[in-house]
Design a protein around this motif. Structure first.
Motif, PDB file in Angstrom:
ATOM      1  N   ARG A 194       0.878  -1.060  -0.127  1.00 20.67           N
ATOM      2  CA  ARG A 194      -0.025   0.107  -0.049  1.00 20.67           C
ATOM      3  C   ARG A 194       0.965   1.176  -0.121  1.00 20.67           C
ATOM      4  O   ARG A 194       1.686   1.369  -0.760  1.00 20.67           O
ATOM      5  CB  ARG A 194      -0.818  -0.046   1.311  1.00 20.67           C
ATOM      6  N   SER A 201     -16.023   0.374  -2.551  1.00 19.99           N
ATOM      7  CA  SER A 201     -14.489   0.088  -2.968  1.00 19.99           C
ATOM      8  C   SER A 201     -14.202  -0.478  -4.377  1.00 19.99           C
ATOM      9  O   SER A 201     -13.712   0.192  -5.133  1.00 19.99           O
ATOM     10  CB  SER A 201     -13.907  -0.684  -1.785  1.00 19.99           C
ATOM     11  N   SER A 204      -9.174   3.961   6.411  1.00 16.64           N
ATOM     12  CA  SER A 204      -7.596   3.234   6.510  1.00 16.64           C
ATOM     13  C   SER A 204      -6.752   4.201   6.512  1.00 16.64           C
ATOM     14  O   SER A 204      -6.793   5.535   6.034  1.00 16.64           O
ATOM     15  CB  SER A 204      -7.429   2.300   5.337  1.00 16.64           C
ATOM     16  N   ASP A 220     -18.433   3.460   6.888  1.00 11.06           N
ATOM     17  CA  ASP A 220     -17.055   2.860   6.553  1.00 11.06           C
ATOM     18  C   ASP A 220     -16.910   3.287   5.118  1.00 11.06           C
ATOM     19  O   ASP A 220     -17.030   2.795   3.898  1.00 11.06           O
ATOM     20  CB  ASP A 220     -17.401   1.178   6.336  1.00 11.06           C
ATOM     21  N   LYS A 270      -4.226   3.687   2.902  1.00 15.36           N
ATOM     22  CA  LYS A 270      -4.960   4.088   1.510  1.00 15.36           C
ATOM     23  C   LYS A 270      -4.561   5.510   1.304  1.00 15.36           C
ATOM     24  O   LYS A 270      -3.666   5.949   1.141  1.00 15.36           O
ATOM     25  CB  LYS A 270      -6.438   3.644   1.344  1.00 15.36           C
TER      26      LYS A 270
HETATM   27  C1  LIG Z   1     -10.137  -1.462   2.468  1.00 12.09           C
HETATM   28  C2  LIG Z   1     -11.370  -1.478   3.252  1.00 12.09           C
HETATM   29  C3  LIG Z   1     -11.539  -1.991   4.508  1.00 12.09           C
HETATM   30  C4  LIG Z   1     -10.483  -2.528   5.405  1.00 12.09           C
HETATM   31  O1  LIG Z   1      -9.407  -1.591   5.494  1.00 12.09           O
HETATM   32  P1  LIG Z   1      -8.032  -2.349   5.990  1.00 12.09           P
HETATM   33  O2  LIG Z   1      -7.395  -0.879   6.427  1.00 12.09           O
HETATM   34  O3  LIG Z   1      -7.465  -2.818   4.826  1.00 12.09           O
HETATM   35  O4  LIG Z   1      -8.331  -3.141   6.970  1.00 12.09           O
HETATM   36  C5  LIG Z   1     -12.893  -1.955   5.103  1.00 12.09           C
HETATM   37  N1  LIG Z   1     -13.857  -1.294   4.437  1.00 12.09           N
HETATM   38  C6  LIG Z   1     -13.643  -0.903   3.140  1.00 12.09           C
HETATM   39  C7  LIG Z   1     -14.957  -0.295   2.562  1.00 12.09           C
HETATM   40  C8  LIG Z   1     -12.603  -1.020   2.319  1.00 12.09           C
HETATM   41  O5  LIG Z   1     -12.343  -0.278   1.241  1.00 12.09           O
END
Ligand SMILES: *Cc1c(COP(=O)(O)O)cnc(C)c1O
Length: 460
Positions: A94, A225, A289, A255, A292
């Motif tokens: 990442r 995502s 995150s 989320d 990301k």
């Molecule tokens: C990437 C992602 C996660 C998980 O995040 P991590 O930091 O990899 O644990 C959870 N929810 C969504 C919508 C994501 O895109």
């Protein structure tokens, strides 16, 4: 079997191998490797019924031991050159970290710190204070907490606020993010039960409203995502969910997956949901995150209402999912780049997103010329990079790279060769050619990339 007797002793083999390794290998590793190679030779002899080939020569065994030791001495986790054109590549680690983050992590990691020590009172403090004010200023939320990653963040929120109760999620958002992270499974594991509403493509506020009851603990929105629904689609907005949640006394969890503190539209990309917008729209908790689009170390950040964040902090899972001092240091430095308005210059993910196309073309031209001068069939090409990390599905950025015609070797073979070079180079295969996208290659690595390519192409 008589041929076994013709194998050298462990000590004899160690002695021979040590000479080829300039005495640089730890004795225990050398012994381990010598034993393993002798055992492998015995197995091979046993398998070879009439032992026609006989035992391998001492030089052969010595070379195998040397190779085994050399492989074991290489760090398992090591840097590589990402020429795949995917900026946030989970398999490749990442987000590369900013210099500011790395310096802060090294400074704090190398010694003692006030991690859980209040310097004003001389009493025990909390590791949660270090990021909270900064995250609150940047996001507009009242409170914040950081945990191990965003999956942990979601798990903590569900476990602390919804265990034994219901969480309402749109059918179109009960998704798998990747790496086995499936919203329905995480819900179940946290002890909450999933109430799916709406349909795969369309979910309205009234669908959520009809599902809210005495058992409802949360309304949850999940960023889709890594895929995109097109056409006859309707998603309920965070603002609509927040209005419903407020009317019915149910908190809303958003989320965001990647989330972003900087707008993506100025870079010619679709608008990735921003953390500040989600907070302003009334989400009670927003999870995203650290590694990301934020561009920092692996972490999960949760911002939102103070009373809810307090409940998260007090839950036993918070202790199990907490971040360490170097992560906090790296996150703090990363977030400060945003506060200074320097994120797009200081944070590698944003440097790559904002890298001007002309500069990428100039680098591609230079690399291609160098390869061509060495007799390689290569050419500079226009290509498309992706942001990755589950953000901006289907969106690409125009980029520039070098396409290599692999000739008789074949593109998969050439790609495999580059994976074994030091540093390894990861490209992508496109129409039978190996494509190296320069947007994800640090300019400082252009020289190493050229050297690796020339070495591999000569070998190939
Ligand atoms: C990437 C992602 C996660 C998980 O995040 P991590 O930091 O990899 O644990 C959870 N929810 C969504 C919508 C994501 O895109």
């Amino acid at each position: 079997m008589p041929t076994f007797r013709n194998l050298p002793s462990v000590d004899r083999l160690i002695q021979a191998a040590r000479a080829t390794l300039n005495n640089e290998a730890p004795a225990s590793l050398l012994r381990h490797a010598a034993r393993a190679e002798l055992e492998a030779a015995r197995v091979a002899l046993r398998a070879d019924g009439d032992a026609s080939a006989g035992p391998p020569a001492l030089e052969t065994l010595t070379e195998r031991v040397r190779a085994r030791v050399a492989a074991a001495l290489q760090p398992s986790l090591r840097p590589l050159i990402n020429a795949s054109g995917v900026i946030i590549q989970t398999n490749l680690g990442r987000a590369p970290l900013s210099q500011a983050a790395l310096q802060a992590m090294a400074r704090v990691g190398a010694g003692y710190s006030n991690l859980e020590y209040d310097l004003a009172s001389g009493e025990r403090g909390s590791r949660h204070v270090h990021l909270e004010a900064l995250l609150a200023r940047l996001s507009g939320a009242e409170a914040a907490i950081a945990v191990n990653n965003n999956a942990a963040a979601i798990y903590l929120v569900l476990g602390a606020l919804a265990a034994g109760r219901e969480v309402v999620v749109s059918r179109g958002q009960a998704v798998e993010i990747g790496g086995g992270f499936r919203i329905p499974d995480v819900l179940r594991a946290s002890g909450a039960s999933l109430v799916e509403v709406g349909t795969t493509n369309r979910t309205y506020a009234h669908d959520y409203a009809a599902a809210v009851g005495a058992q409802t603990a949360l309304l949850m929105r999940v960023h889709s995502s890594n895929f995109r629904l097109l056409g006859f689609v309707h998603e309920t907005s965070v603002a609509e969910l927040a209005a419903l949640g407020q009317a019915r006394g149910v908190p809303v969890l958003d989320d965001l997956g990647s989330g972003t503190l900087l707008p993506t539209a100025p870079y010619g990309l679709a608008a990735e949901p921003m953390v500040q917008e989600s907070v302003a729209s009334g989400a009670d908790l927003v999870a995203f995150s650290g590694d990301k689009l934020l561009g920092g170390p692996q972490a999960g950040l949760i911002v939102g209402r103070r009373a809810l964040v307090e409940r998260l902090r007090r839950h036993p899972l918070a202790r199990a999912l907490r971040v360490d001092k170097t992560t906090i240091a790296g996150l703090e430095a990363t977030l400060r780049s945003y506060e200074r308005g320097q994120a797009h210059v200081e944070i590698p993910v944003w440097q790559m997103i904002s890298a001007p196309l002309a500069g990428l073309h100039a680098r591609a031209d230079a690399l291609a010329s160098r390869l061509v001068a060495a007799g390689v069939s290569a050419e500079p090409v226009a290509c498309q990079s992706a942001v990755g990390g589950g953000s901006l599905p289907g969106e690409t950025l125009p980029s520039a790279g070098v396409a290599i015609h692999p000739g008789s070797v074949g593109a998969p073979q050439l790609a495999a060769l580059l994976r074994t070079s030091e540093p390894a180079v990861i490209g992508r295969i496109n129409e039978g050619r190996l494509l190296l996208d320069l947007r994800t290659v640090f300019p400082a690595d252009d020289e190493a990339l050229a050297v690796c390519l020339l070495a591999a192409l000569v070998k190939g």
